[in-house]
Design a protein around this motif. Structure first.
Motif, PDB file in Angstrom:
ATOM      1  N   THR A 123       0.842  -1.194   0.000  1.00  0.00           N
ATOM      2  CA  THR A 123       0.000   0.000   0.000  1.00  0.00           C
ATOM      3  C   THR A 123       0.881   1.249   0.000  1.00  0.00           C
ATOM      4  O   THR A 123       2.085   1.180   0.301  1.00  0.00           O
ATOM      5  CB  THR A 123      -0.905   0.023   1.237  1.00  0.00           C
ATOM      6  N   LYS A 124       0.277   2.380  -0.304  1.00  0.00           N
ATOM      7  CA  LYS A 124       1.024   3.644  -0.252  1.00  0.00           C
ATOM      8  C   LYS A 124       1.544   3.907   1.148  1.00  0.00           C
ATOM      9  O   LYS A 124       2.648   4.436   1.334  1.00  0.00           O
ATOM     10  CB  LYS A 124       0.142   4.791  -0.732  1.00  0.00           C
ATOM     11  N   HIS A 173       6.150   4.081   4.778  1.00  0.00           N
ATOM     12  CA  HIS A 173       6.789   3.669   6.028  1.00  0.00           C
ATOM     13  C   HIS A 173       8.168   3.062   5.789  1.00  0.00           C
ATOM     14  O   HIS A 173       9.113   3.323   6.539  1.00  0.00           O
ATOM     15  CB  HIS A 173       5.895   2.642   6.744  1.00  0.00           C
ATOM     16  N   TYR A 174       8.298   2.252   4.728  1.00  0.00           N
ATOM     17  CA  TYR A 174       9.528   1.504   4.494  1.00  0.00           C
ATOM     18  C   TYR A 174      10.545   2.233   3.624  1.00  0.00           C
ATOM     19  O   TYR A 174      11.735   1.914   3.687  1.00  0.00           O
ATOM     20  CB  TYR A 174       9.211   0.163   3.807  1.00  0.00           C
ATOM     21  N   VAL A 175      10.089   3.178   2.811  1.00  0.00           N
ATOM     22  CA  VAL A 175      10.933   3.705   1.736  1.00  0.00           C
ATOM     23  C   VAL A 175      11.089   5.219   1.832  1.00  0.00           C
ATOM     24  O   VAL A 175      10.125   5.950   2.068  1.00  0.00           O
ATOM     25  CB  VAL A 175      10.331   3.342   0.352  1.00  0.00           C
ATOM     26  N   GLY A 197      13.824   9.080  -2.552  1.00  0.00           N
ATOM     27  CA  GLY A 197      13.876  10.208  -3.477  1.00  0.00           C
ATOM     28  C   GLY A 197      13.388   9.871  -4.866  1.00  0.00           C
ATOM     29  O   GLY A 197      13.749  10.549  -5.831  1.00  0.00           O
ATOM     30  N   GLY A 198      12.579   8.834  -4.994  1.00  0.00           N
ATOM     31  CA  GLY A 198      12.077   8.428  -6.309  1.00  0.00           C
ATOM     32  C   GLY A 198      13.027   7.556  -7.081  1.00  0.00           C
ATOM     33  O   GLY A 198      12.847   7.331  -8.279  1.00  0.00           O
ATOM     34  N   LEU A 199      14.044   6.998  -6.416  1.00  0.00           N
ATOM     35  CA  LEU A 199      15.067   6.211  -7.106  1.00  0.00           C
ATOM     36  C   LEU A 199      14.564   4.845  -7.544  1.00  0.00           C
ATOM     37  O   LEU A 199      14.854   4.377  -8.647  1.00  0.00           O
ATOM     38  CB  LEU A 199      16.274   6.034  -6.176  1.00  0.00           C
ATOM     39  N   LEU A 200      13.807   4.159  -6.678  1.00  0.00           N
ATOM     40  CA  LEU A 200      13.514   2.736  -6.864  1.00  0.00           C
ATOM     41  C   LEU A 200      12.166   2.496  -7.529  1.00  0.00           C
ATOM     42  O   LEU A 200      11.197   3.199  -7.270  1.00  0.00           O
ATOM     43  CB  LEU A 200      13.529   2.023  -5.513  1.00  0.00           C
ATOM     44  N   THR A 201      12.122   1.458  -8.362  1.00  0.00           N
ATOM     45  CA  THR A 201      10.847   0.990  -8.897  1.00  0.00           C
ATOM     46  C   THR A 201      10.175   0.115  -7.845  1.00  0.00           C
ATOM     47  O   THR A 201      10.796  -0.318  -6.868  1.00  0.00           O
ATOM     48  CB  THR A 201      11.051   0.165 -10.176  1.00  0.00           C
ATOM     49  N   LEU A 202       8.894  -0.195  -8.060  1.00  0.00           N
ATOM     50  CA  LEU A 202       8.198  -1.087  -7.142  1.00  0.00           C
ATOM     51  C   LEU A 202       8.866  -2.455  -7.101  1.00  0.00           C
ATOM     52  O   LEU A 202       8.938  -3.106  -6.049  1.00  0.00           O
ATOM     53  CB  LEU A 202       6.728  -1.231  -7.553  1.00  0.00           C
ATOM     54  N   GLY A 203       9.360  -2.911  -8.248  1.00  0.00           N
ATOM     55  CA  GLY A 203      10.066  -4.187  -8.299  1.00  0.00           C
ATOM     56  C   GLY A 203      11.322  -4.165  -7.457  1.00  0.00           C
ATOM     57  O   GLY A 203      11.622  -5.123  -6.730  1.00  0.00           O
TER      58      GLY A 203
END
Length: 260
Positions: free
Chosen positions: A43-44, A49-51, A54-60
């Motif tokens: 979920t968002k 909470h976990y991440v 700065g927009g670096l990572l994809t969901l994968g």
């Protein structure tokens, strides 16, 4: 043989599970699966909470990193000195069972944090020792990438778990961990574990999200910011030591091989 390990596998990826099971059974090993955390099922609120990337990572990449981190937590609940971690799209050489005990002993007996990649890293490397009577050697490496097959010790797992909440980097940011003195990087001079490229290209974990369109300059800027954020957790004395080790690595690199 007994091998302390986990294989990360998406529950719905039955073909991949069958393939890696066949690989392990061929080697006389019983596969031990860890259910992959799927980034697109978070979920968002969970991502918030976990991440903090700065927009670096994809969901994968988020799901992949959380899967590896969850394995480290389970590993640290045991008394084992090391754990082998595999992703489910790998092939493994037939001589792995003969090499694995020496690799495990080497990493398990390292006093500092250490990871050993079960393939040749694309980095400056230096030979450390041979593995028994085989033609395979353990190398010290100044960098490394990918996390499809490696062995890690307790100190390294503890350090990464301290660094990665909130999640800011790909799980295989080995060079960054190295620069922050979390671990030493080792690899093999031959690819004992390697990707099954057909399966890797059809990864369910990687396919859950399109990679963001970002310039290399933007990526570097994000990573530099996150690196500095981690560095600020250190005392000023340790920050000076990190800088000293950076200069030492630069000098050391003059005596490393450049076959990458």
């Amino acid at each position: 043989m007994e091998l302390n390990h986990f294989i990360i596998n998406a529950i719905n990826a039955k073909e991949r599970q069958h393939n890696i099971s066949s690989v392990f059974h061929r080697l006389g090993l019983e596969p031990r699966f860890f259910p992959a955390i799927m980034g697109n099922q978070l979920t968002k609120d969970q991502i918030g909470h976990y991440v903090d990337d700065g927009g670096l990572l994809t969901l994968g990449e988020i799901g992949c990193a959380l899967s590896h981190l969850s394995i480290y937590k389970k590993f640290l609940q045991t008394n084992e000195k090391y754990i082998f971690v595999f992703e489910d799209d790998v092939e493994i050489r037939d001589d792995f069972p003969q090499l694995a005990p020496a690799v495990a002993d080497f990493i398990g007996n390292q006093k500092k944090g250490a990871v050993l990649l079960l393939y040749k890293a694309k980095a400056h490397t230096r030979k450390v020792q041979s593995i028994g009577q085989s033609s395979v050697h353990i190398l010290r490496s100044m960098a490394g990438s990918a996390a499809y097959g490696y062995v890690i010790n307790r100190v390294a797992a503890e350090n990464i778990l301290k660094a990665q909440p909130p999640l800011a980097f790909e799980i295989d940011a080995w060079a960054l961990y190295y620069k922050l003195l979390y671990l030493d990087i080792f690899c093999l001079d031959q690819n004992v574990v390697f990707l099954n490229q057909e399966l890797a290209n059809a990864s369910l974990i990687d396919a859950v999200d399109n990679r963001h369109t970002r310039s290399s300059r933007d990526i570097k800027k994000i990573k530099d910011y996150s690196f500095q954020r981690l560095l600020r957790r250190y005392s000023w004395e340790k920050r000076l030591f990190v800088e000293y080790k950076r200069l030492e690595r630069h000098i050391d690199s003059l005596f490393y091989d450049e076959d990458y």
